[in-house]
Design an enzyme around this catalytic site. Structure first.
Site, PDB file in Angstrom:
ATOM      1  N   VAL A   1      -5.079  -3.538   0.816  1.00  0.00           N
ATOM      2  CA  VAL A   1      -6.044  -2.913   1.734  1.00  0.00           C
ATOM      3  C   VAL A   1      -6.930  -4.001   2.331  1.00  0.00           C
ATOM      4  CG1 VAL A   1      -7.887  -1.221   1.992  1.00  0.00           C
ATOM      5  CG2 VAL A   1      -6.098  -0.843   0.291  1.00  0.00           C
TER       6      VAL A   1
ATOM      7  N   GLU B   1       4.286  -3.504  15.707  1.00  0.00           N
ATOM      8  CA  GLU B   1       5.681  -3.437  15.240  1.00  0.00           C
ATOM      9  C   GLU B   1       6.558  -2.774  16.301  1.00  0.00           C
ATOM     10  OE1 GLU B   1       6.670  -4.325  12.108  1.00  0.00           O
ATOM     11  OE2 GLU B   1       4.684  -4.763  11.286  1.00  0.00           O
TER      12      GLU B   1
ATOM     13  N   LYS C   1      -4.034   3.387   2.886  1.00  0.00           N
ATOM     14  CA  LYS C   1      -5.137   2.522   2.456  1.00  0.00           C
ATOM     15  C   LYS C   1      -6.345   3.334   1.988  1.00  0.00           C
ATOM     16  CE  LYS C   1      -3.626  -1.273   5.440  1.00  0.00           C
ATOM     17  NZ  LYS C   1      -3.700  -1.838   6.797  1.00  0.00           N
TER      18      LYS C   1
ATOM     19  N   LYS D   1       0.832  -1.228   0.000  1.00  0.00           N
ATOM     20  CA  LYS D   1       0.000   0.000   0.000  1.00  0.00           C
ATOM     21  C   LYS D   1       0.854   1.259   0.000  1.00  0.00           C
ATOM     22  CE  LYS D   1       0.416  -1.428   4.299  1.00  0.00           C
ATOM     23  NZ  LYS D   1       0.322  -2.774   4.755  1.00  0.00           N
TER      24      LYS D   1
HETATM   25  N1  HSE Z   1      -0.101  -2.982  10.045  1.00  0.00           N
HETATM   26  C1  HSE Z   1      -1.372  -3.260   9.487  1.00  0.00           C
HETATM   27  C2  HSE Z   1      -2.432  -3.335  10.569  1.00  0.00           C
HETATM   28  C3  HSE Z   1      -1.434  -4.547   8.718  1.00  0.00           C
HETATM   29  O1  HSE Z   1      -2.131  -3.239  11.757  1.00  0.00           O
HETATM   30  O2  HSE Z   1      -3.578  -3.477  10.218  1.00  0.00           O
HETATM   31  C4  HSE Z   1      -0.834  -4.454   7.359  1.00  0.00           C
HETATM   32  O3  HSE Z   1      -1.553  -3.601   6.538  1.00  0.00           O
END
Ligand code: HSE
Length: 428
Positions: free
Chosen positions: A129, A187, A202, A102
Site C-alpha cells: 500500500v 497499464e 489497498k 495487495k
Molecule cells: N497501479 C498502482 C497505481 C500502483 O497506479 O498507483 C501499484 O500499486
C-alpha cells in the site's frame, strides 16, 4: 549471520529491490546481513534491469520457497496465482515472507496470516500500500495506541494522474487514459486502476490494520473514475472542490465500518485536495493523535523497493535479537473476527449531482419536491446554463442517508422534464 533471500520476480520492483541489496554502502549496516541467494523468474532470456550471477537465477519458483537454505522469501511476481500458493508454501517451509501483493493479501490475508501464525513466521507487506510511503508500519506500531476514526487515502497514482491532467488541461478521461497508456504510466488493461479495484484492495488492507479486524473484500463498495467528466471537474472547482478518487475507511470497532472507494468532491482547503499527479497520500485520524498524513510516491522501482527492503531489515533485526522467532505481537496479525461493514445505502454523506432537463417552468420545483419527499435537504441548486436544448442543473445536498438520496433520484428519473442524470459524486 547473513540471511538468505529467495527473490520471486525481477521486474520493476524486484529489480529495484536487488539494486538496493547489492549496494549497501552508506545505508544501515544491517543491510549487509541480507544476501540474495536465489532469484526466481518466469523467463530467463528477458533483459533485466540489474545484473545478477546466472547461477542464482531459476525459473523453478517452487524450488526457492522450499529450499532449506532460504530464510526469507520476497514475493514480487504480483497477481493471484501462483503468488498465493508460493507464499503459502514458503510459510509451510518456515520462511518469513515479504510481499508487495495487495491483491493476494486483500483476498487471502485470512488464510495467509493464519498459516503464518501457526508456523511462527512473519508476513510483511509495507510495499503493498502506498509504494514507498511508510503507512503499514505506523498503523502497526507508532499509531497503535490510537482509536482510529478514519483512514482516507489517495492510494492509486494512475487515477490521480488522470484526474490531475483532466483538471489542469481540460482533456477528457478517454484521451488522458490513452496518452498515459502510450507513455507507460497506465497499464494496457487499466481496469484495476480506473475502476477502483486496486484502491479497494489497498483500503481493505489499511482498514483491517486500522480497525483491528479482518475484512471481506466483497463488502468494500467500489466505484471508479470512468464517469467523471471535465465538466464536473470544472463545476466542482467553481464550487470550491477538487475531484479525487478516495479510498475511505471510517467508523469504529464496536460499531460497523464504512469502507469504500469512489470519486469524491474534496474541499480545496482539505489536505488531500492538493495531492496531484502520481503521488499518493493517506490521512489517518485517531484519538488522541488527531490527523496525521503520509505523502509520497505510491509506485515505482525505487520507492516500492525501499519499503520491501525495510521489511527485510525489520525481519533481520528481529531474527538477530530473538532466539525463538515467535511473531512479535505488533508485527504479526492475530485478528480472528471480521469487522462488520455497513451497506453503502446507510452512508451519511453529501452529494453533488448534475441534471439535464427541459427548460420549462416548474422543473426546479419538481426536483426540490422529490428531494424533499425523500428527506434529502439541499444546500444549493444552480442552473448553470445549457447543453444544446437542455438546461444543466447542479445540486449540492446537505449530509443525507445515501439510501434516501437514491430513492429521490429514482423518483426524479420518472419526471417527464428530466432528460438524464449524467453525474452523481459524493462530497467529503
Ligand atoms: N497501479 C498502482 C497505481 C500502483 O497506479 O498507483 C501499484 O500499486
Amino acid at each position: 549471520m547473513a540471511y538468505k533471500i529467495g527473490l520471486l520476480g525481477l521486474g520493476t520492483v524486484g529489480g529495484g529491490t536487488a539494486e538496493i541489496l547489492l549496494d549497501p554502502k552508506g545505508r544501515h549496516p544491517l543491510l549487509q546481513e541480507l544476501s540474495i541467494y536465489r532469484v526466481g523468474l518466469r523467463d530467463l532470456s528477458k533483459p533485466r534491469p540489474v545484473k545478477l550471477p546466472a547461477d542464482i537465477l531459476t525459473t523453478d519458483l517452487e524450488a526457492i520457497v522450499t529450499d532449506s537454505a532460504v530464510d526469507i522469501v520476497v514475493e514480487l511476481i504480483g497477481g493471484l496465482e501462483p503468488a498465493r500458493s508460493l507464499i503459502l508454501k514458503a510459510i509451510a517451509h518456515g520462511k518469513h515472507v515479504v510481499t508487495a501483493n495487495k491483491a493476494v493479501i486483500s483476498r487471502y490475508g485470512d488464510e495467509i496470516y493464519t498459516a503464518a501464525n501457526n508456523a511462527g513466521v512473519y508476513v510483511m507487506l509495507e510495499a503493498a500500500v502506498g509504494g514507498g510511503i511508510p503507512v503499514i508500519g505506523p498503523l502497526k506500531q507508532a499509531l497503535v495506541v490510537n482509536r482510529i476514526q478514519s483512514v482516507i487515502g489517495i492510494v492509486n497514482g494512475t487515477t490521480n494522474y488522470i484526474l490531475t491532467k483532466m483538471q489542469r488541461e481540460g482533456i477528457d478521461f478517454a484521451d488522458v487514459l490513452a496518452e498515459a497508456q502510450q507513455l507507460g504510466y497506465a497499464e494496457a488493461d487499466p481496469t484495476a486502476d480506473v475502476d477502483g479495484l486496486d484502491a479497494a484492495d489497498k483500503i481493505a488492507i489499511l482498514a483491517s490494520l486500522a480497525f483491528g479486524g479482518r475484512l471481506k473484500l466483497e463488502d468494500v463498495y467500489c466505484e471508479g473514475i470512468r464517469h467523471v467528466t471535465v465538466a464536473d471537474i470544472a463545476y466542482a472547482e467553481k464550487l470550491g472542490f477538487e475531484i479525487k478518487l478516495l479510498a475511505i475507511a471510517q467508523g469504529s470497532v464496536e460499531d460497523s465500518l464504512q469502507v469504500r472507494v469512489h470519486p469524491t468532491l474534496v474541499p480545496q482547503i482539505h489536505p488531500l485536495a492538493s495531492i496531484s499527479g502520481v503521488y499518493n497520500a493517506i490521512l489517518v485520524e485517531g484519538e488522541p493523535i488527531g490527523q496525521v498524513m503520509f505523502y509520497g510516491r505510491g509506485a515505482g522501482a525505487g520507492p516500492t523497493a525501499s519499503a520491501v527492503v525495510a521489511d527485510l531489515m525489520n525481519i533481520a533485526a528481529i531474527l538477530q535479537t530473538e532466539t525463538e522467532p515467535i511473531p512479535h505481537p505488533l508485527l504479526s496479525c492475530h485478528h480472528q473476527h471480521y469487522c462488520p461493514i455497513a451497506p453503502i445505502e446507510e452512508l451519511q454523506t453529501r452529494f453533488y449531482v448534475r441534471f439535464l432537463t427541459n427548460d420549462k417552468p416548474g422543473v426546479i420545483g419538481h426536483l426540490g419536491t422529490s428531494f424533499g419527499n425523500n428527506n434529502v435537504s439541499l444546500e444549493s441548486l444552480v442552473q448553470i446554463g445549457f447543453k444544446g436544448q437542455l438546461a444543466e442543473i447542479v445540486v449540492l445536498t446537505h449530509e443525507t442517508r445515501e439510501g434516501n438520496f437514491r430513492n429521490a433520484l429514482k423518483e426524479i428519473n420518472t419526471l417527464d422534464a428530466v432528460d438524464s442524470i449524467p453525474s452523481v459524486i459524493r462530497v467529503l
